[in-house]
Design an enzyme around this catalytic site. Structure first.
Site, PDB file in Angstrom:
ATOM      1  N   TYR A 107      -0.130  31.540  18.619  1.00 41.60           N
ATOM      2  CA  TYR A 107       0.523  32.821  18.901  1.00 41.60           C
ATOM      3  C   TYR A 107       0.171  33.452  20.238  1.00 41.60           C
ATOM      4  O   TYR A 107       0.649  34.526  20.555  1.00 41.60           O
ATOM      5  CB  TYR A 107       0.249  33.811  17.762  1.00 41.60           C
ATOM      6  CG  TYR A 107      -1.227  33.992  17.445  1.00 41.60           C
ATOM      7  CD1 TYR A 107      -2.022  34.838  18.208  1.00 41.60           C
ATOM      8  CD2 TYR A 107      -1.821  33.306  16.388  1.00 41.60           C
ATOM      9  CE1 TYR A 107      -3.365  35.001  17.934  1.00 41.60           C
ATOM     10  CE2 TYR A 107      -3.172  33.468  16.098  1.00 41.60           C
ATOM     11  CZ  TYR A 107      -3.940  34.307  16.872  1.00 41.60           C
ATOM     12  OH  TYR A 107      -5.268  34.463  16.586  1.00 41.60           O
ATOM     13  N   HIS A 164      -9.402  34.869  15.471  1.00 44.81           N
ATOM     14  CA  HIS A 164      -9.548  35.940  14.468  1.00 44.81           C
ATOM     15  C   HIS A 164     -10.784  35.688  13.601  1.00 44.81           C
ATOM     16  O   HIS A 164     -11.625  36.545  13.415  1.00 44.81           O
ATOM     17  CB  HIS A 164      -8.291  36.014  13.601  1.00 44.81           C
ATOM     18  CG  HIS A 164      -8.446  36.933  12.429  1.00 44.81           C
ATOM     19  ND1 HIS A 164      -8.535  38.297  12.580  1.00 44.81           N
ATOM     20  CD2 HIS A 164      -8.576  36.694  11.103  1.00 44.81           C
ATOM     21  CE1 HIS A 164      -8.701  38.855  11.386  1.00 44.81           C
ATOM     22  NE2 HIS A 164      -8.735  37.901  10.474  1.00 44.81           N
ATOM     23  N   ARG A 198      -9.761  40.625  21.819  1.00 46.07           N
ATOM     24  CA  ARG A 198     -10.488  39.706  20.950  1.00 46.07           C
ATOM     25  C   ARG A 198     -10.526  38.358  21.652  1.00 46.07           C
ATOM     26  O   ARG A 198      -9.560  37.620  21.643  1.00 46.07           O
ATOM     27  CB  ARG A 198      -9.747  39.593  19.611  1.00 46.07           C
ATOM     28  CG  ARG A 198     -10.544  38.928  18.505  1.00 46.07           C
ATOM     29  CD  ARG A 198      -9.645  38.568  17.342  1.00 46.07           C
ATOM     30  NE  ARG A 198      -8.832  37.417  17.668  1.00 46.07           N
ATOM     31  CZ  ARG A 198      -7.615  37.183  17.198  1.00 46.07           C
ATOM     32  NH1 ARG A 198      -7.028  38.008  16.401  1.00 46.07           N
ATOM     33  NH2 ARG A 198      -6.959  36.090  17.566  1.00 46.07           N
TER      34      ARG A 198
END
Ligand SMILES: Cc1ncc(C[n+]2csc(CCOP(=O)(O)OP(=O)(O)O)c2C)c(N)n1
Ligand SMILES: [Mg+2]
Lengths: 363, 327
Positions: free
Chosen positions: A272, A263, A259
């Site tokens: 993260y 998100h 990805r």
């Protein structure tokens, strides 16, 4: 094909390397694609990329609301759908814009949906494309049911459904794959392993080495596919569709990908994951790889690329303007689609609300 | 006294309880490292470590099921469901086990678990990110259902919830997560579960609301006062157990009851409150009770959301109808 890529041994189907060269080991699996089909597939990926990039900028400008993108995952989204027939069913999650467009969805609808209009789920000609699904992996069971129906009616279509690496932790993943295997439903389960479920890395979801190997216990073939390799995606999907059409049941394809974006537009990946990690995937971008392959074959060049991006950018801007000029959701539309015919209590609520609007107007 | 918003007050309550009691574990999807998608648990993993505060696989059913398993051994889990719209995969655990364990085992096994989840509309969110389905949970025997409307109450109610030996569903009105601050004491204090609060005295009409709708109610009440109606405003604070007495006392005084909530009208909290008043204070009513609620439809996407969400004007409209009845 599935026998050659044992997921328990971590084998992965790849045809192109990162520079767009056909790998020796990949030659055997090269899907038959005409020049037109190659161009069409690549164009569809670029169109999806541009649409995502534009959508993110519209969101930043406050013109649409929060949305996810499929940046980095276009090969999986487009290659799967291009490998199937129009009468096959697509059961999406929310990160397959390229596939949705390939299936007959429109950019305008995409923008309408993320501007908050239900009309965004109504596509021209009503293709076999279910509306996007927000509850993680719930849609997988719907694909099992569609597959069941195909078997019952003696059809030769297949259903394809998409979900994420995180999604494999849900009960519905187990229930959907199990059902499809028991009844030999022609379903292609596509797990887009993009390495993250919001902030959680793949390793946080399962003790399994691979996601594809989960297929073994369900009693169906499972295969890891380089999800950033358009040709591998097409080859794998074709094999899975053939398997289904031949009455052999479902297949699980783990599309190994990344990805590349956040998100959703409200997510901050810097919490993260590292910049270095993100950068290490830039070279693996599915568009770069396919473009190099196409240029090498003289099917594509920079002029074409520029023209396409421009054309698509303009198409998106036009679609955005159309959406901005849409009428707001009519009051009736909130009520009238809830049931086939409106129950009296709902009718009362609607009339009372309209009376309120009139009262407010007159105040 | 520090000023805190709702998020800070909840975070503060969690921190106090985590510090005080080693049997408390906190977990949920993205609730550890990232501190949750709304950052409500931000900093807690850094303070208490990954054993106490952790991220989980993406699966709500096991969040509650494993929570129950921990609870029967004496731990006190605090579970975060990322959005109330994602509770449904765990409904089986909630309804068939979590809420039933005490009764089934005749009190031998208990589930002192707190389940937190953001709920509610008005934030232009994606599908299933805006609903108010508290009535479903109020209907499940064995659960306590709590909804704060302000930072002070949130902290006190959450501490009470965590200390409860029964499972508590703590629904957080995300629309007002960061919309205002209040003075909140630094130390622990408790706001009792099952106690409503009268936030404004009035003579003409009783208005009951909770959660983010308290802001809507307050605005309506101010305007009503200007227009000559003196409304008594009650913040329910707990959906189950309901504080019958506070509502009944008020209705006996004002003779009129109106209930405001975002959730669908049919079989909602308003219906329950009106039943209670009918059972015990019918003779005091001077007009039929009124409900100002969401519709019996799915929550519209943002372009239709403003029609669905109750507004101060809708409350004023209902007040006018009530007054017209008396004349
Ligand atoms: C049942 C449910 N729980 C939680 C969420 C919130 N949520 C949205 S996306 C997401 C992560 C999904 O990760 P993955 O399945 O890997 O798909 P990806 O977003 O990476 O494509 C979560 C937890 C949800 N939508 N549905
Ligand atoms: Mg993922």
């Amino acid at each position: 094909m599935f026998d050659s890529f044992d997921p328990l041994k971590g084998k992965m189907l790849r045809i192109l390397d990162e520079r767009g060269k056909v790998l020796k080991a990949g030659q055997k699996w090269m899907p038959e694609l005409s020049d037109e089909e190659l161009v069409d597939g690549y164009r569809a990926m670029v169109r999806a990329r541009v649409a995502d990039e534009r959508a993110v900028s519209y969101q930043r400008q406050g013109r649409i609301f929060t949305l996810p993108t499929n940046i980095g995952q276009e090969a999986s989204a487009v290659g799967t759908i291009k490998a199937l027939r129009p009468d096959d069913w697509m059961v999406q999650s929310y990160r397959e814009l390229g596939g949705v467009l390939a299936k007959g969805g429109t950019v305008k609808n995409h923008l309408a949906y993320f501007s908050g209009s239900e009309t965004g789920s109504v596509h021209p000609g009503n293709p076999r494309l279910l509306p996007l699904s927000v509850p993680i992996t719930s849609q997988v069971t719907h694909a099992a049911g569609i597959g069941h129906s195909i078997v019952y009616r003696g059809g030769d279509e297949v259903a394809i459904t998409f979900f994420g690496d995180g999604g494999t932790s849900q009960g519905d993943f187990n229930e959907g794959l199990n059902w499809a295997a028991v009844y030999k439903c022609p379903v292609i389960f596509v797990c887009n392993n993009n390495q993250y479920a919001i902030s959680l890395g793949r390793a946080a979801q399962t003790g399994s080495e691979t996601l594809a190997q989960k297929a073994v216990a369900f009693g169906m073939p499972g295969m890891i596919v380089d999800g950033n390799d358009y040709l591998a995606v097409v080859a794998a999907t074709r094999a899975a569709a053939e398997h289904g059409r031949a009455g052999k049941g479902p297949v699980l394809l783990e599309m190994y990908t990344y990805r590349m974006g956040a998100h959703t537009t409200s997510d901050d990946p810097s919490i993260y994951r590292s910049k270095e990690e993100e950068e290490s995937w830039l070279a693996k971008d599915p568009l770069i790889r396919m473009k190099a392959f196409m240029v090498e074959r003289k099917l594509w060049d920079e002029d074409k690329e520029e023209a396409l991006r421009k054309e698509m950018g303009a198409e998106c801007d036009e679609a955005m303007r159309e959406v901005e000029n849409m009428d707001p959701t009519p009051v009736e539309d909130i009520f009238r689609y809830q049931y086939e015919s409106m129950p009296p209590e709902l009718e009362r609520q609607m009339q009372d609300y309209k009376a309120f609007l009139a009262w407010k107007e007159s105040r | 006294m520090p000023a805190m918003n709702l998020v800070q007050a909840i975070n503060n309550a969690l921190e106090i309880k985590l510090r005080e009691d080693e049997d408390i574990l906190l977990f949920g999807e993205d609730a550890g490292l990232e501190g949750g998608v709304f950052r409500v648990t931000q900093g807690l993993q850094a303070k208490f470590g990954e054993r106490r505060v952790f991220d989980t696989p993406l699966s709500e059913s096991v969040l509650l099921g494993a929570g129950l398993g921990m609870a029967v051994t004496g731990l006190r889990p605090i579970v975060e469901i990322q959005f109330s719209g994602f509770m449904y995969p765990a409904m089986n655990q909630l309804v068939t086990h979590v809420s039933r364990m005490r009764n089934r085992s005749r009190g031998v096994f208990t589930v002192p678990m707190t389940i937190r989840m953001p709920y509610g509309g008005g934030i232009r969110a994606l599908e299933l990110h805006s609903e108010s389905m508290e009535a479903i949970y109020g209907h499940v025997p064995g659960l306590k259902v709590v909804i704060p409307s302000c930072p002070y109450d949130a902290k006190g109610l959450l501490i009470s919830a965590i200390e409860s030996n029964d499972p508590v569903l703590f629904m957080e009105p995300k629309k007002i997560y960061r919309s205002f601050r209040q003075d909140v004491p630094e130390e622990a204090y408790r706001v009792p579960l099952g106690k409503a609060s009268v936030t404004r005295q009035g003579e003409d009409l009783t208005l009951v609301a909770y959660g983010a709708m308290m802001r809507v109610a307050s605005k309506a009440v101010e305007q009503a006062a200007k227009e000559g109606t003196d409304v008594e405003l009650i913040d329910l604070r707990t959906i189950y157990p309901l504080d019958r007495e506070t509502v009944l006392d008020s209705v006996r005084k004002t003779g009129r009851l109106m209930v405001l909530h975002e959730g669908p009208k049919t079989f909602g909290v308003a219906a329950e409150l009106i039943s209670i008043v009918n059972e015990e204070a019918m003779e005091y009513l001077e007009a039929p009770p009124q409900r100002v609620c969401g519709f019996d439809t799915i929550m519209p996407l943002p372009m239709g959301e403003d029609h669905y969400m109750p507004t101060p004007e809708r409350v004023l409209y209902a007040i006018e109808k009530m007054k017209a009845f008396a004349e």
